[in-house]
Design an enzyme around this catalytic site. Structure first.
Site, PDB file in Angstrom:
ATOM      1  N   ASP A 104      12.028  58.893 -79.316  1.00 38.53           N
ATOM      2  CA  ASP A 104      11.036  58.261 -78.443  1.00 38.53           C
ATOM      3  C   ASP A 104      11.117  58.814 -77.023  1.00 38.53           C
ATOM      4  O   ASP A 104      10.162  59.339 -76.495  1.00 38.53           O
ATOM      5  CB  ASP A 104      11.182  56.730 -78.448  1.00 38.53           C
ATOM      6  CG  ASP A 104      12.607  56.261 -78.146  1.00 38.53           C
ATOM      7  OD1 ASP A 104      13.526  57.080 -77.977  1.00 38.53           O
ATOM      8  OD2 ASP A 104      12.809  55.019 -78.081  1.00 38.53           O
ATOM      9  N   ASP A 151      16.352  60.244 -71.929  1.00 39.81           N
ATOM     10  CA  ASP A 151      16.633  59.805 -70.565  1.00 39.81           C
ATOM     11  C   ASP A 151      17.802  60.625 -70.026  1.00 39.81           C
ATOM     12  O   ASP A 151      17.607  61.702 -69.484  1.00 39.81           O
ATOM     13  CB  ASP A 151      16.912  58.298 -70.575  1.00 39.81           C
ATOM     14  CG  ASP A 151      17.125  57.751 -69.175  1.00 39.81           C
ATOM     15  OD1 ASP A 151      16.659  58.393 -68.220  1.00 39.81           O
ATOM     16  OD2 ASP A 151      17.773  56.706 -69.024  1.00 39.81           O
ATOM     17  N   VAL A 156       9.974  52.181 -69.077  1.00 40.12           N
ATOM     18  CA  VAL A 156       8.669  52.018 -69.732  1.00 40.12           C
ATOM     19  C   VAL A 156       8.778  51.217 -71.029  1.00 40.12           C
ATOM     20  O   VAL A 156       9.838  51.175 -71.660  1.00 40.12           O
ATOM     21  CB  VAL A 156       8.017  53.387 -70.021  1.00 40.12           C
ATOM     22  CG1 VAL A 156       7.574  54.054 -68.731  1.00 40.12           C
ATOM     23  CG2 VAL A 156       8.959  54.311 -70.807  1.00 40.12           C
ATOM     24  N   ARG A 181       7.189  46.565 -78.348  1.00 44.29           N
ATOM     25  CA  ARG A 181       7.152  47.815 -79.118  1.00 44.29           C
ATOM     26  C   ARG A 181       5.773  48.060 -79.711  1.00 44.29           C
ATOM     27  O   ARG A 181       5.404  49.196 -79.999  1.00 44.29           O
ATOM     28  CB  ARG A 181       8.173  47.760 -80.267  1.00 44.29           C
ATOM     29  CG  ARG A 181       9.636  47.737 -79.824  1.00 44.29           C
ATOM     30  CD  ARG A 181      10.529  47.948 -81.045  1.00 44.29           C
ATOM     31  NE  ARG A 181      11.930  47.629 -80.808  1.00 44.29           N
ATOM     32  CZ  ARG A 181      12.829  48.486 -80.294  1.00 44.29           C
ATOM     33  NH1 ARG A 181      12.452  49.692 -79.933  1.00 44.29           N
ATOM     34  NH2 ARG A 181      14.082  48.121 -80.144  1.00 44.29           N
TER      35      ARG A 181
HETATM   36  P1  IMP Z   1      19.625  58.549 -73.263  1.00 44.09           P
HETATM   37  O1  IMP Z   1      20.813  58.588 -74.162  1.00 44.09           O
HETATM   38  O2  IMP Z   1      20.010  58.157 -71.861  1.00 44.09           O
HETATM   39  O3  IMP Z   1      18.820  59.824 -73.284  1.00 44.09           O
HETATM   40  O4  IMP Z   1      18.731  57.341 -73.747  1.00 44.09           O
HETATM   41  C1  IMP Z   1      17.803  57.449 -74.734  1.00 44.09           C
HETATM   42  C2  IMP Z   1      17.469  56.123 -75.372  1.00 44.09           C
HETATM   43  O5  IMP Z   1      17.461  55.050 -74.417  1.00 44.09           O
HETATM   44  C3  IMP Z   1      16.069  56.156 -75.939  1.00 44.09           C
HETATM   45  O6  IMP Z   1      16.059  56.636 -77.261  1.00 44.09           O
HETATM   46  C4  IMP Z   1      15.618  54.720 -75.802  1.00 44.09           C
HETATM   47  O7  IMP Z   1      15.985  53.993 -76.947  1.00 44.09           O
HETATM   48  C5  IMP Z   1      16.359  54.182 -74.609  1.00 44.09           C
HETATM   49  N1  IMP Z   1      15.508  54.228 -73.392  1.00 44.09           N
HETATM   50  C6  IMP Z   1      15.629  55.054 -72.346  1.00 44.09           C
HETATM   51  N2  IMP Z   1      14.694  54.851 -71.422  1.00 44.09           N
HETATM   52  C7  IMP Z   1      13.913  53.859 -71.896  1.00 44.09           C
HETATM   53  C8  IMP Z   1      12.729  53.188 -71.387  1.00 44.09           C
HETATM   54  O8  IMP Z   1      12.189  53.475 -70.313  1.00 44.09           O
HETATM   55  N3  IMP Z   1      12.233  52.189 -72.167  1.00 44.09           N
HETATM   56  C9  IMP Z   1      12.800  51.820 -73.360  1.00 44.09           C
HETATM   57  N4  IMP Z   1      13.878  52.438 -73.882  1.00 44.09           N
HETATM   58  C10 IMP Z   1      14.439  53.442 -73.150  1.00 44.09           C
HETATM   59 MG    MG Z   2      15.792  55.522 -78.968  1.00 40.20          MG
END
Ligand code: IMP
Ligand code: MG
Length: 186
Positions: A110, A113, A163, A175
Site C-alpha cells: 500500500d 514510508d 493518509v 479502509r
Molecule cells: P514503513 O515500514 O515505515 O515503510 O511502513 C509501511 C507500513 O506502514 C505501510 O504498509 C502501512 O501499513 C503503514 N503506514 C505508513 N504510513 C501510513 C499512512 O499514512 N496511513 C496508513 N498506514 C500507513
Molecule cells: Mg501495509
C-alpha cells in the site's frame, strides 16, 4: 483520545481530511500499472503477494487490470500496531501458503514510508528462492527513506501527511473509502 462505542469497538477520535487522490485518479493510475505488469511479464505467470491488510483494495483493483494468468498469496506483517508511528519492529503475523521457489514474485504494498517493512520483506522473500522479485507500491511517502528502495512500480509519491482510505487505516477505520484522504487527528 478514543471513544468506546461498544465493548470491543474503539473509534479513533480523528476524522477524514482533504482528499489527496480521487477515486478517478487512483483508478487511472492502477490501470496504467496493470498494463505495465501485463507488458513486462508477457508469457509468464507472476505470483502477486498482497501485504495485508493495507494492500488488499489496491491488489484487488490492480489484479483485474493485469491480463496474465496470475496467482495470489497473502502475507501479514505488523510494524505499527494501532499507532500512526512506526514501532521499528517488523514481524510476520501471517505467512504465505505458496512456495516461492522459481516463481516470478511481485510484492504489492500500500505505502512505503520508512521503507523498513519493505527491506525486511525483501530479505525474507528473497531467501525463499524466487526466480524474480519486484515490488509494486501504490504510494511512496517522499523523503522518508534512506537507502535505495528499488521499486519497479510506483503509483504516486505523496507528502508527509498521514493518509487514510483505499485500504489504509487508522485504528482499522476508513479502509473502505474509494479515495485517499489526509487524516485529521483530533
Ligand atoms: P514503513 O515500514 O515505515 O515503510 O511502513 C509501511 C507500513 O506502514 C505501510 O504498509 C502501512 O501499513 C503503514 N503506514 C505508513 N504510513 C501510513 C499512512 O499514512 N496511513 C496508513 N498506514 C500507513
Ligand atoms: Mg501495509
Amino acid at each position: 483520545m478514543e471513544t468506546v462505542v461498544s465493548a470491543d469497538v474503539v473509534e479513533p477520535s480523528g476524522s477524514i481530511g482533504d482528499v489527496l487522490l480521487t477515486e478517478e485518479q487512483i483508478q487511472t493510475r492502477v490501470a496504467e500499472l496493470g498494463e505495465a505488469i501485463t507488458r513486462d511479464y508477457a508469457g509468464r505467470a507472476p505470483l502477486l503477494i498482497c501485504v495485508l491488510k493495507g494492500a488488499f483494495v489496491f491488489m484487488a483493483d490492480l489484479a483485474r487490470m493485469v491480463d496474465l494468468p496470475i496467482e495470489f498469496d497473502f502475507m501479514a506483517v505488523s510494524s505499527y500496531g494501532n499507532s500512526t508511528k512506526t514501532s521499528g519492529v517488523v514481524r510476520i503475523v501471517k505467512d504465505l501458503d505458496i512456495d516461492l521457489a522459481g516463481r516470478d514474485v511481485i510484492v504489492v504494498e500500500d505505502i512505503i514510508d520508512s521503507g523498513l517493512t519493505l527491506s525486511y520483506l525483501r530479505k525474507n522473500l528473497q531467501s525463499r528462492g524466487p526466480a524474480s522479485l519486484e515490488v509494486c507500491a501504490l504510494l511512496v511517502r517522499a523523503g522518508r527513506q534512506t537507502g535505495e528502495l528499488g521499486l519497479k512500480y510506483v503509483g504516486f509519491e505523496i507528502p508527509p501527511d498521514f493518509v487514510i482510505g483505499y485500504g489504509l487505516d487508522v485504528g482499522e477505520r476508513w479502509r473502505n473509502l474509494p479515495y485517499l484522504a489526509r487524516y485529521n487527528p483530533a
